[in-house]
Design an enzyme around this catalytic site. Structure first.
Site, PDB file in Angstrom:
ATOM      1  N   GLU A 148      50.885  71.610  29.536  1.00 37.29           N
ATOM      2  CA  GLU A 148      52.511  71.516  28.530  1.00 37.29           C
ATOM      3  C   GLU A 148      52.432  70.430  27.567  1.00 37.29           C
ATOM      4  OE1 GLU A 148      52.306  71.992  31.977  1.00 37.29           O
ATOM      5  OE2 GLU A 148      52.892  74.152  32.445  1.00 37.29           O
ATOM      6  N   HIS A 186      62.789  76.037  39.895  1.00 31.68           N
ATOM      7  CA  HIS A 186      62.426  77.521  39.378  1.00 31.68           C
ATOM      8  C   HIS A 186      64.021  77.313  38.469  1.00 31.68           C
ATOM      9  CE1 HIS A 186      58.809  77.327  39.883  1.00 31.68           C
ATOM     10  NE2 HIS A 186      58.503  78.530  39.651  1.00 31.68           N
TER      11      HIS A 186
END
Lengths: 330, 352
Positions: free
Chosen positions: B61, B130
């Site tokens: 990322e 999440h």
């Protein structure tokens, strides 16, 4: 041009660039205590060969990204000296208009796309420039400078992996000067590791060289640049070199105990500028007087650049709140 | 022409149109060309535009964000997609130290036109890592723009504007909005960044909201209407720049403010809204502003633990009732809920 004459031309140009970097930084060091250059300043005295040779091996339209220790890379690529010094002085005429200082240099006219201070921070940016070159089907090269400590950052591995995966036109240049601030390589990376071999194992053609031998750096990097330009993918070099002065600032710091005077002197014996001078005097039709004349003209250029920086205006305080966002472009 | 599309389809359409309009637009992210296509938002893009412009990426990322920055410096407009915002936290160095500052710190010579899509999860045990609503983090960084669309039309219009904006834009999607349907204009439809939307007009209280909380607020406003309370509902759409003019106008009319947030309350966007209203409209306020956000705790996983953790329409109704000192009768919520609290609707079968 026969190769002997070509080598002579290259040697003289390398010497010119190295002397310019050295004398500029020595003048910064001399004048730093005037407290007019009010930003952290990392000098590369002792490491000029890699900066000059890589800059010369690249085309003007090739891209370059650099680090906190960027003066040499910027000047080696042909960056504007007046604008660099004005930036260090915090002036409106500086290459970053006073927003960046010594660690945030830019000269897009010569492909120097930016330097930043976070270790490893410009590595993926340089790889992204490589991606853009490939997408636009150009034959430019994107060169990224970083030090031995950047090898310890996760983003380095991520970036090399992607450059290899996509066969991007990227030239990775690691200047291994053995220290990250005061931390020696031996407390940061395992004994016996060869950085360039590790990178080779990632699928990136890699090599190591004497970073104080400008001609050697130039030859190695030139071959790699030709290889990259053909679309063969990235290359990596580890060049061994040594910074003479303290990590940040104008002084020598061998007395504080993180490295020895003997170690420093052994590297000073390998002064890249003296070595190249001797080589040129021995091998080519150039006299010491001609080299001194070159030095004098560079001295004059630097003197004028400091005058430019000193005489330039500071940006207005209210300019601190401009250019937050880029507007619509025509 | 208006068509009824889902939020997902609206995003897909915006991506297709952006890539048709400008061949420098590229799209990458983990799973953009896999069979699920980021919940359907990127389906068909690779087939249409080729593997050079649409590609899956290494699980890197941080570097991939820096790579977007570098590519953008040479005229490419990258759109990155992340299936959960939480994974993107690995890229905060490139986002904060490089993307946000590049234009400013080099004296305005370069610019970084990148769009980063981040998806916030909720329910079905998304849990601590999440489901984070960290829009306030991004809004705190000078140089970034932050948007949170609510409706399918906003999703399309704000995404096209984000992609063609010359700055780094954080485009945050709430997973519970992906299946929402609504009218979406066809063609190159853009909504300017930095503008809020008035979704309901009323005189008793201003409710300022964002993203999925706006859906809960719409239900609450309907219930309150039946109780004789009329609400002014402002959907922020853009969090940075933020359209405070619309918020101030609303509060000057109603004299009351309830700020909603999808994230934890401390140092939140809702907190910022209250601060700015207190500074600018203090004389107009009839009572202290209120805030409804999730607790300052990590989000738990068990359906039992999330039951009262997230704030919903019934909580909004309760807070508004308290502010207006109304004693509502039992049963005013009617049949608001016909499914478990941890799914967006009874029809929902995943993916999550």
């Amino acid at each position: 041009m026969c190769s002997q004459k070509k080598n002579f031309t290259i040697g003289i140009e390398l010497l010119r660039r190295m002397i310019k970097i050295r004398l500029t930084e020595e003048t910064i060091a001399e004048r730093y205590s005037e407290w007019k250059m009010r930003c952290p300043t990392h000098l590369c005295i002792g490491q000029e060969a890699v900066a000059a040779a890589v800059g010369l091996a690249l085309r003007k339209d090739d891209f370059m990204m650099s680090t906190h220790r960027a003066h040499g890379h910027y000047l080696g690529k042909g960056g504007d000296l007046n604008k660099m010094l004005a930036e260090i002085y915090g002036k409106a005429t500086g290459c970053s208009a006073g927003r960046g200082g010594s660690m945030h240099l830019i000269d897009k006219k010569v492909g120097f796309m930016g330097s930043t201070s976070i270790v490893g921070g410009t590595i993926p940016v340089g790889v992204g420039l490589g991606l853009s070159i490939k997408l636009r089907e150009k034959d430019q090269v994107s060169c990224i400078f970083f030090g031995d400590a950047a090898i310890e950052e996760g983003v380095f591995y991520e970036s090399v992996n992607f450059a290899v995966l996509k066969k991007l036109p990227v030239l990775f240049i690691c200047e291994n000067n053995l220290y990250s601030v005061y931390s020696p390589l031996k407390v940061r990376q395992p004994a016996g590791r060869k950085i360039y071999q590790m990178v080779q194992a990632m699928g990136c053609p890699s090599d190591q060289g004497d970073g104080n031998n400008a001609m050697e750096v130039y030859q190695k990097v030139s071959s790699a640049v030709a290889f990259i330009r053909k679309g063969e993918g990235p290359c990596f070099f580890e060049f061994l070199t040594y910074r003479w002065r303290e990590h940040c600032g104008p002084n020598f710091d061998n007395n504080i105990g993180y490295r020895t005077e003997e170690e420093y002197l052994s590297w000073k014996d390998k002064d890249p500028i003296c070595s190249l001078e001797s080589h040129l005097l021995e091998q080519f039709p150039v006299s010491r007087k001609e080299i001194e004349e070159m030095q004098n003209s560079i001295h004059l250029e630097i003197k004028k650049a400091f005058e430019f920086a000193e005489n330039s205006h500071f940006p207005q305080p209210q300019e601190a709140t401009t250019n937050l966002y880029a507007g619509e472009l025509t | 022409m208006m068509r009824c599309l889902t939020f997902v389809k609206a995003i897909n359409e915006a991506l297709v149109q952006a890539m048709e309009i400008d061949k420098s637009v590229i799209c990458y992210g983990l799973g953009v060309d896999d069979p699920k296509g980021i919940f359907g938002t990127t389906l068909g893009l690779k087939e249409k535009f080729g593997e050079h412009r649409v590609f899956d990426m290494p699980t890197s990322e941080n570097a991939m964000t820096g790579i977007a920055i570098g590519a953008s410096l040479n005229g490419i407009r990258p759109v990155m997609s992340h299936q959960r915002l939480d994974f993107f936290l690995l890229a905060m160095d490139q986002l904060v130290n490089n993307a946000a500052k590049w234009h400013y710190m080099f004296g305005g010579q370069s610019f970084v036109p990148i769009t980063i899509r981040l998806i916030i999860g909720r329910g079905w045990g998304q849990g601590p890592t999440h489901s984070q609503s960290l829009q306030a983090w991004f809004a705190h960084i000078p140089g970034l723009k932050v948007v949170m669309p609510t409706t399918p039309a906003d999703a399309k219009g704000l995404l096209l504007s984000s992609i063609f904006d010359n700055n780094p834009v954080i485009y945050i999607e709430h997973r519970w909005l992906h299946n929402l349907e609504g009218d979406v204009p066809d063609g190159d439809f853009r909504i300017p960044l930095g503008k809020a939307k008035k979704l309901r007009n009323g005189n008793d209280i201003s409710i300022v909201s964002m993203s999925y909380m706006t859906i809960e607020a719409l239900h609450a406003v309907e219930i309150l209407e039946k109780q004789g309370i009329s609400c002014d509902l402002v959907d922020l759409c853009s969090l940075k720049p933020i359209d405070l003019a619309m918020v101030f106008g609303s509060v000057r009319k109603t004299g009351r403010l309830l700020a909603l947030d999808t994230g934890p309350g401390t140092a939140s966007i809702a907190g910022e809204v209250i601060a700015r209203v207190s500074m600018e409209c203090f004389g107009n306020l009839k009572q202290a502003p209120q805030r409804l956000a999730i607790p300052d705790f990590p989000t738990p996983t068990s359906p039992s633990l999330t039951k009262v953790f997230y704030k919903r329409a019934e909580d909004i109704v309760r807070v508004v009732g308290n502010m207006l000192r109304k004693n509502f009768q039992e049963g005013i919520l009617g049949n608001l809920r016909n499914c478990s609290h941890d799914v967006p609707g009874a029809w929902f079968k995943g993916p999550f």
